[in-house]
Design an enzyme around this catalytic site. Structure first.
Site, PDB file in Angstrom:
ATOM      1  N   ASP A 288       0.839  -1.211   0.000  1.00  0.00           N
ATOM      2  CA  ASP A 288       0.000   0.000   0.000  1.00  0.00           C
ATOM      3  C   ASP A 288       0.866   1.250   0.000  1.00  0.00           C
ATOM      4  O   ASP A 288       1.282   1.710   1.055  1.00  0.00           O
ATOM      5  CB  ASP A 288      -0.908  -0.026   1.226  1.00  0.00           C
ATOM      6  N   GLU A 320      -1.910  10.745  -0.467  1.00  0.00           N
ATOM      7  CA  GLU A 320      -3.145   9.948  -0.413  1.00  0.00           C
ATOM      8  C   GLU A 320      -3.466   9.552   1.016  1.00  0.00           C
ATOM      9  O   GLU A 320      -4.623   9.591   1.440  1.00  0.00           O
ATOM     10  CB  GLU A 320      -3.011   8.703  -1.290  1.00  0.00           C
ATOM     11  N   GLU A 321      -2.434   9.177   1.765  1.00  0.00           N
ATOM     12  CA  GLU A 321      -2.660   8.690   3.122  1.00  0.00           C
ATOM     13  C   GLU A 321      -3.054   9.809   4.088  1.00  0.00           C
ATOM     14  O   GLU A 321      -3.538   9.543   5.177  1.00  0.00           O
ATOM     15  CB  GLU A 321      -1.404   7.979   3.645  1.00  0.00           C
ATOM     16  N   ASP A 349      -4.576   0.683  -6.443  1.00  0.00           N
ATOM     17  CA  ASP A 349      -4.133   0.838  -5.064  1.00  0.00           C
ATOM     18  C   ASP A 349      -4.254  -0.512  -4.359  1.00  0.00           C
ATOM     19  O   ASP A 349      -5.350  -1.057  -4.242  1.00  0.00           O
ATOM     20  CB  ASP A 349      -5.015   1.887  -4.379  1.00  0.00           C
ATOM     21  N   HIS A 443      -1.138  -0.881   6.819  1.00  0.00           N
ATOM     22  CA  HIS A 443      -0.734   0.296   7.575  1.00  0.00           C
ATOM     23  C   HIS A 443       0.147  -0.055   8.767  1.00  0.00           C
ATOM     24  O   HIS A 443       0.066   0.573   9.821  1.00  0.00           O
ATOM     25  CB  HIS A 443      -1.954   1.099   8.023  1.00  0.00           C
TER      26      HIS A 443
END
Length: 502
Positions: A288, A320-321, A349, A443
């Protein structure tokens, strides 16, 4: 070769600039006649191998290590050495093909934060699910603060939700209705020394406070399950002596979108695709979205061997995050004329989750720009033709396609799953482990080279190649664009900077 950041100084990066796509006259009599073959799906797919993708992933992980000095571990979060290195890698790779692509950059500023240490104790326990929110300020003096836990009424969005006892206490707030930042701000205005937001459905909770406010307080998220014993005790009138500690920093950084567009092909009819170049601060982000970043880079490196009839535009988004910042900014800078040149946008993604399912966004023309469903069907036809199962997932604004569909551009994409739970039915369809996340390292620090399913990645990279080739050859049968009006459902999605749910 000059590096990306030697060409664009950090001081220059701090000032936003819109991409200017140069006009290219493909009928220019001075232009050399190409002897390349027209791209085909099969030819472009044949360049894709798991071996080459893995090689790029290993290199990206080494780049992520450049973030270690600041963050204590590999990361490619915007503002880090790992993300700057990622931008350099993308730029330097593309610059080898400057005779084939227009290469442009778009700079903008974003707010980022770094949490160095955190602890939360409620009563005599530390909730296992406790996580500091992104962009949280530190506790006072970056030290431990002590106070009773106080239950906030409703969802903590209004000043009237906070009892007078909130002052000097740690506020316990239910997720929902307003953003995490709004809750933290309301708690701070009520005199809370820290805030804890608990989930309104099963599972852990993390998110961002978004734009800093002088009223924000150190803020954690915890799961609904962890919150239940405290809710019961507080409703029974018990006092829960608690403490919170966060050492963090929140700052503005400059970052960059990179765009490469073919010089060949009809410049007024472009197929566009993108992935995000950044990771979260917690890890290196190889799945990711290293898998999306590298898939685009690999395909862009091979497309140069062919001619195209429609222009192809690749994009690597930053931020993006932090809430789809790069793609939001890019679309906001498009004139109506430039907007209409983009016939569709494809989002890639997380293409190789270890416990994967082949997921297709359920983009339907009835509630999205017309053409989104045709793109959806291209993906499902590919899986079906290869004897592979697929499943539809909500087209709910969670990734970088959202700004496009909100501005009239058909969109769609594929994925392999994030923190969602794999069902027994999906195990029958795709293999893997029921009850586990699609990406158990989503994450997290363990999102490294070992966290990619190479078989799924190769299949999906070939599908991305197919999507590029199909529209680079022709838009015959694909709905024409006549307006930038938004046909998407008018919902204020949760995943942008102000209301990001990670």
């Amino acid at each position: 070769m000059k590096s990306f950041l030697s060409l664009i100084s950090l001081s220059t990066l701090a000032a936003s600039s819109a991409i200017q796509h140069p006009l290219h006259d493909v009928s220019d009599p001075q232009a050399p006649i190409s002897t390349k073959a027209l791209v085909s799906s099969r030819a472009l797919q044949d360049h894709i191998t798991a071996e080459n993708l893995l090689k790029r992933a290993k290199h990206l992980y080494e780049i992520a290590k450049l973030g270690t000095e600041q963050y204590g571990h590999p990361t490619r979060v915007i503002g880090s050495g790992g993300h700057i290195g990622t931008l350099e890698y993308i730029y330097e790779t593309l610059s080898e093909f400057s005779d084939y692509y227009y290469i442009s950059n778009q700079t903008f500023s974003a707010v980022v934060g770094d949490v160095f240490e955190s602890r939360l104790n409620l009563g005599d326990k530390s909730p296992a699910s406790a996580r500091p929110m992104s962009l949280t300020p530190p506790t006072k003096n970056r030290d431990v603060v002590y106070g009773p836990l106080v239950l906030v009424a409703n969802q903590g969005c209004d000043a009237s939700d906070y009892p007078s006892s909130t002052s000097g206490s740690i506020a316990l707030i239910l997720r929902g209705v307003c953003s995490f930042g709004a809750k933290s701000e309301a708690a701070g205005k009520a005199g809370a020394i820290a805030a804890v937001v608990y989930n309104n459905w099963p599972g852990s909770l993390s998110g961002t406070l978004e734009k800093p406010s002088k009223y924000h307080v150190a803020t954690f998220g915890i799961s609904n399950e962890d919150a239940q014993p405290y809710l019961k005790d507080l409703k029974d009138g018990k006092t829960i002596h608690s403490s919170a500690y966060i050492d963090s920093v929140v700052e503005d950084v400059a970052t960059v979108n990179i765009v490469a567009q073919t010089k060949g092909g009809d410049q007024d009819n472009c197929v566009m695709l993108g992935g995000h170049s950044d990771s979260v601060g917690e890890g290196p982000g190889i799945n990711d979205d290293g898998t999306g970043t590298l898939t685009l880079l690999e395909i862009a490196s091979h497309l140069v061997n062919y001619d195209v009839q429609n222009c192809v535009r690749f994009a690597w988004w930053a931020g993006e995050e932090e809430g789809l910042l790069g793609s939001d900014y890019y679309v906001s800078q498009l004139s109506e004329e430039e907007n209409l040149k983009i016939r569709l946008f494809m989002d890639y993604d997380m293409l190789a989750s270890p416990n994967y399912a082949y997921q297709v966004y359920d983009a339907r023309n009835a509630i999205n720009p017309v053409g989104s469903q045709e793109l959806r069907d291209l993906y499902t036809d590919f899986y079906t033709s290869h004897g592979l199962n697929y499943t539809y997932i909500p087209f709910d604004g969670r990734s970088d396609y959202d700004a496009f569909i909100k501005n009239g551009i058909p969109g769609g994409g594929i994925a392999t799953g994030a923190e969602g739970i794999k069902t027994p039915k999906e195990v029958e369809m795709f293999g893997g482990v029921a009850g586990d996340w699609y990406d158990p390292c989503y994450h997290q620090l363990c999102d490294d080279v070992s966290n990619v399913a190479l078989d799924a990645w190769e299949v999906n990279a070939k599908l991305v190649s197919h999507s590029v080739a199909a529209y680079a050859i022709s838009f015959d049968g694909f709905p024409k664009r006549t307006s930038i009006k938004n046909n998407a459902v008018g919902e204020d999605y949760l995943y942008h900077g102000p209301k990001l749910i990670v």
